[in-house]
Design a protein around this motif. Structure first.
Motif, short mmCIF file in Angstrom:
data_model
loop_
_atom_site.label_atom_id
_atom_site.label_comp_id
_atom_site.label_asym_id
_atom_site.label_seq_id
_atom_site.Cartn_x
_atom_site.Cartn_y
_atom_site.Cartn_z
N LYS A 130 44.71 87.23 24.71
CA LYS A 130 44.56 87.69 26.10
C LYS A 130 45.40 88.94 26.33
O LYS A 130 44.96 89.88 27.00
N LYS B 242 40.12 80.89 24.04
CA LYS B 242 39.79 80.60 25.43
C LYS B 242 40.46 81.55 26.42
O LYS B 242 39.80 82.06 27.33
N GLY C 226 38.47 84.17 29.14
CA GLY C 226 38.74 84.23 30.57
C GLY C 226 39.08 85.64 31.04
O GLY C 226 38.62 86.10 32.08
N GLU D 143 35.99 87.91 31.07
CA GLU D 143 35.16 87.71 32.25
C GLU D 143 35.68 88.53 33.42
O GLU D 143 34.91 89.08 34.21
N ARG E 22 30.81 83.60 26.25
CA ARG E 22 30.88 83.13 27.63
C ARG E 22 30.33 81.71 27.77
O ARG E 22 30.67 80.99 28.71
N TYR F 11 32.65 76.48 25.82
CA TYR F 11 33.51 75.75 26.75
C TYR F 11 34.21 74.61 26.01
O TYR F 11 33.73 73.48 25.98
#
Length: 808
Positions: A523, A549, A553, A556, A583, A586
């Motif tokens: 991230k 993950k 996020g 997005e 995307r 999950y």
């Protein structure tokens, strides 16, 4: 036919265990019929092109384009294209149409481009031209028209911009119907022109005219005169001079002096270098500002010819796709010197097989120099100081090797702004300081062999840097020295992480890291690049797990910065998620949050303990547990009491387990050195002591039970045999128990731990906790080895008499 044979791993038990044979002839014949039917459907010609088998494959998105070329179509029907109302581009070239009624397009109000070239048309229905009044491109060339056949109805084609024709006769007023139209391009295929009336082309009003010269017209001067006076951009094709082009050059020289052509293109020509030089001289002192020569076959000799380039109007010269068929030059200067001596702003010599270009003898006015798709080497422009005005330089797709030579070459080019050396063999070889032109703003070194060391030597003022398709594994922080960098291309490299944008220029607007080896970006890496307006990072090897993950996020949130999000961002690993868009990935919170997982496990254990407590209270389980413990203790005592009796049932001192690949050493060395013919030690060997008729498992178990000890000959071959593993398992769990010393391990060849399969955990444990004897390679140590082994086997317990059966 499908045949499956399964054989025991160990050679001495090599009998076939499983033999399955299935006949698939019926299924095979079925697939042959399917393939034959598919081939017949694919072999479509003529009007079968309109069948549902072929048309969908040739339609573009929303049915706006349709390619029906090479279909052998002879006729069009009114309903042929009726269901393709969005048709904008239609290609009917290379068919067999003999007549055409444009009413077939009456429902196609958006049709813009129509190609009916290379058919057999002799006439068209002019009254139906109203149905294609919106057409902007109409190509009717290479049909069987005798004249231009431009009837008065062509005046209704008011949107027409591009027109293609071929004729054998041109008369005075053939182009009258389109004289009022301002066309962009007109193509005239006049290879077979037999008659031309002077002034006929003067009626054309076109920005560009492309004429394929006739092969047999006796007087081409009139045609050329009209060509050079109706347009500012003229392309002449099909100048073929095997011997001499004196007449053609004389005609060109005669009319070019009075022409208004500013851009002259010569394509598909064949002539010698002296004749081309004459055309250069003619063009140099004319209205022509841009001269291009394409598809040029150079014949005869190739010698240096001096041309005075001191005065002239030519601004650019382009020579592309040269096929040299010449003798070696013999002049005192290389013929390529003629290009170095030219005073043109833009020079392009591409795909001409040249190996070098001499440095201009005096300061030149080159602004753009393109030498792509040749065979140029590192020596190009070495120590050349006469190119100070050059701004754009391209050596794309050559055979340059050393990047240091390129940097040294540019150091004297004080005005150079754009350098393209892509598609070479360049590698970093900086042994001294690198010398780039300080004015360089755009550098393309893609498709080479550049490594990470390039970041230690880059022009400081770069705004655009293309390092795609190289061998980069990381981006060094030295790239931060490029304070003005706006665009950075790093696709098709070996990057495993997104570059740290904190080291990049604050002016960076575009970053391309597409198609690298990035698998688990964080991230933070993406957040650091949030100030970059456009980031292309798709088509990487993304590993979809919990670590990805946070990146998803953040992506997005920053999706406006990510070009191709989410379609180009797909999982590559694990295999079951390959092709899944990031995307749509999950992962569950339980699998990704260790604290939640621990909480669930602890909670489950507490609940189980509570349940067990109540069960124990309700069913009195402690009493049952005590009873079982007492029963097991009595069984243990009974077993010990019969130990002496068990020991008296032995027939062998040792049972030998080994791999068949090690049988030669066992037979020729181990057994002879242990038994020695005096019966002091008796060995159980499967080849002589297994009883026929019994199963292999029964023989193994009984031999181990009838032997005091078990000898295992360990080697890499041993761990590959499942039967050896079974024998080890049976021996370890024999009547002596785990803690006895009934196992003797001989290490014949070393076995690294990583070679032992995980399923052989017992073998790993035994080798880790038990002492083994290692077979010495030195012959002098063999005597001590046999003595130690005999001592380890010796037992005071007597063997049972030979008359006692092995299976009591």
């Amino acid at each position: 036919m499908l045949r499956i044979n399964r054989v025991r791993t160990r050679g001495r038990y090599s009998a076939k265990v499983l033999h399955v044979e299935k006949m698939l002839n019926t299924l095979h014949r079925f697939w042959l019929h399917v393939l034959l039917l598919h081939a017949l459907m694919a072999n479509i010609s003529g009007e079968d092109c309109f069948s549902n088998q072929k048309l969908p494959d040739r339609l573009s998105f929303l049915g706006t384009k349709l390619d029906l070329s090479h279909c052998n179509i002879t006729r069009l029907h009114t309903t042929t294209f009726q269901k393709y109302l969005n048709l904008q581009v239609l290609d009917l070239s290379y068919n067999a149409l003999e007549e055409l009624d444009f009413s077939v397009f009456q429902f196609h109000t958006v049709l813009q481009k129509l190609d009916i070239s290379h058919n057999k048309l002799r006439t068209i229905n002019c009254t139906t031209l109203q149905y294609i009044r919106g057409v902007t491109h109409l190509n009717m060339s290479y049909n069987h028209f005798e004249t231009t056949f431009l009837c008065k109805e062509f005046a209704t084609l008011r949107n027409l911009k591009h027109l293609g024709l071929n004729v054998t006769k041109i008369e005075r007023y053939d182009f009258m119907s389109i004289a009022h139209q301002k066309l962009e391009t007109v193509f005239l295929g006049l290879e077979y022109l037999q008659q031309y009336e002077s002034g006929s082309l003067q009626l054309l009003n076109s920005k560009m005219l492309h004429v394929v010269l006739p092969q047999t017209l006796t007087d081409s001067a009139l045609l050329l005169y009209d060509d050079f006076n109706i347009t500012t951009t003229l392309e002449i094709s099909n100048i073929q001079c095997e011997e001499t082009c004196n007449d053609m050059i004389r005609h060109i020289n005669m009319v070019i002096q009075k022409s208004k052509v500013s851009k002259l293109i010569l394509s598909n020509i064949k002539m010698s270098w002296p004749e081309i030089s004459k055309i250069l001289q003619i063009s140099w002192r004319s209205t022509v500002e841009h001269l291009s020569i394409y598809m040029f076959i150079l014949v005869k000799e190739f010698d240096y010819l001096h041309i005075d380039f001191s005065e002239g109007s030519l601004k650019s010269l382009t020579i592309e796709n040269v096929i040299p068929q010449v003798f070696l030059h013999g002049s005192y200067k290389h013929p390529l010197n003629i290009f170095s001596e030219m005073f043109v702003e833009n020079l392009t010599i591409s795909n001409a097989e040249i190996t070098h270009l001499p440095c201009p003898p005096r300061p030149n006015i080159f602004r753009s120099l393109i030498l792509s798709n040749n065979k140029i080497t590192d020596e190009i422009f070495a120590q050349c100081v006469t190119l100070a005005n050059i701004q754009f330089l391209s050596f794309q797709n050559n055979i340059l090797d050393r990047l240091s030579y390129v940097t040294s070459m540019t150091s004297t080019m004080k005005s150079l702004k754009h350098l393209d050396v892509s598609g070479n063999r360049l590698y970093c070889d900086f042994s001294t300081r690198c010398e780039w032109s300080q004015s360089l703003l755009v550098l393309n070194i893609s498709r080479n062999k550049i490594t990470d060391s390039i970041f230690n030597c880059l022009p400081p003022n770069l705004e655009v840097l293309d390092l795609s398709n190289n061998q980069l594994s990381s981006v060094n922080k030295e790239i931060g020295n490029l304070k003005a960098l706006k665009e950075l291309y790093l696709s098709l490299n070996q990057l495993s992480h997104i570059p740290d944008c904190s080291h990049l220029s604050k002016n960076l607007m575009y970053l391309n890291i597409d198609e690298n080896l990035i698998h688990s970006p964080s991230k933070e890496q993406l957040t650091n690049c949030q100030n970059v307006e456009k980031i292309l990072a798709g088509k990487n090897k993304y590993q979809c797990n919990c670590e990805l993950k946070p990146f998803i996020g953040t992506a997005e949130i920053l999706h406006e910065n990510l070009i191709g999000w989410p379609q180009s961002f797909m999982c590559e690993y694990p295999e079951e998620l390959k092709g899944v868009i990031l995307r749509d990935f999950y992962p569950s919170e339980i699998s990704c949050n260790v604290f939640i997982l621990i909480g669930i496990i602890v909670g489950t254990l507490v609940v189980l303990l509570i349940i067990m407590f109540f069960l124990c209270k309700h069913f009195d389980l402690p009493w049952y547990i005590r009873m079982i413990f007492q029963w097991l203790r009595r069984k243990y005592k009974v077993r010990n009491s019969y130990h002496d009796e068990i020991m008296t049932g032995k027939r062998f001192h040792a049972f030998i387990s080994y791999s068949q690949e090690d049988s030669e050493w066992v037979k020729n060395s181990l057994i002879p050195n242990l038994e020695k013919g005096d019966n002091s030690i008796k060995i159980c060997h499967h080849e002589r002591d297994f009883i026929p008729g019994k199963t292999i498992v029964e023989n193994i178990i009984n031999c181990i039970e009838k032997s005091f000890k078990s000898i295992f000959v360990l080697s890499p071959n041993f761990i590959q045999s499942e039967w050896c593993h079974y024998e080890l398992y049976f021996a370890q769990h024999s009547l002596f128990g785990k803690n006895s010393d009934n196992l003797i391990l001989i290490l014949l060849d070393s076995i690294p731990q990583y070679l032992i399969p995980n399923k052989y955990s017992k073998l790993k444990a035994i080798m880790k906790h038990r002492t083994y004897m290692e077979w010495p390679k030195e012959k002098g140590k063999h005597g001590l080895f046999w003595a130690n082994l005999r001592e380890a086997i010796q037992t005071n317990n007597p063997l049972e008499g030979e008359e006692v059966s092995l299976f009591n």
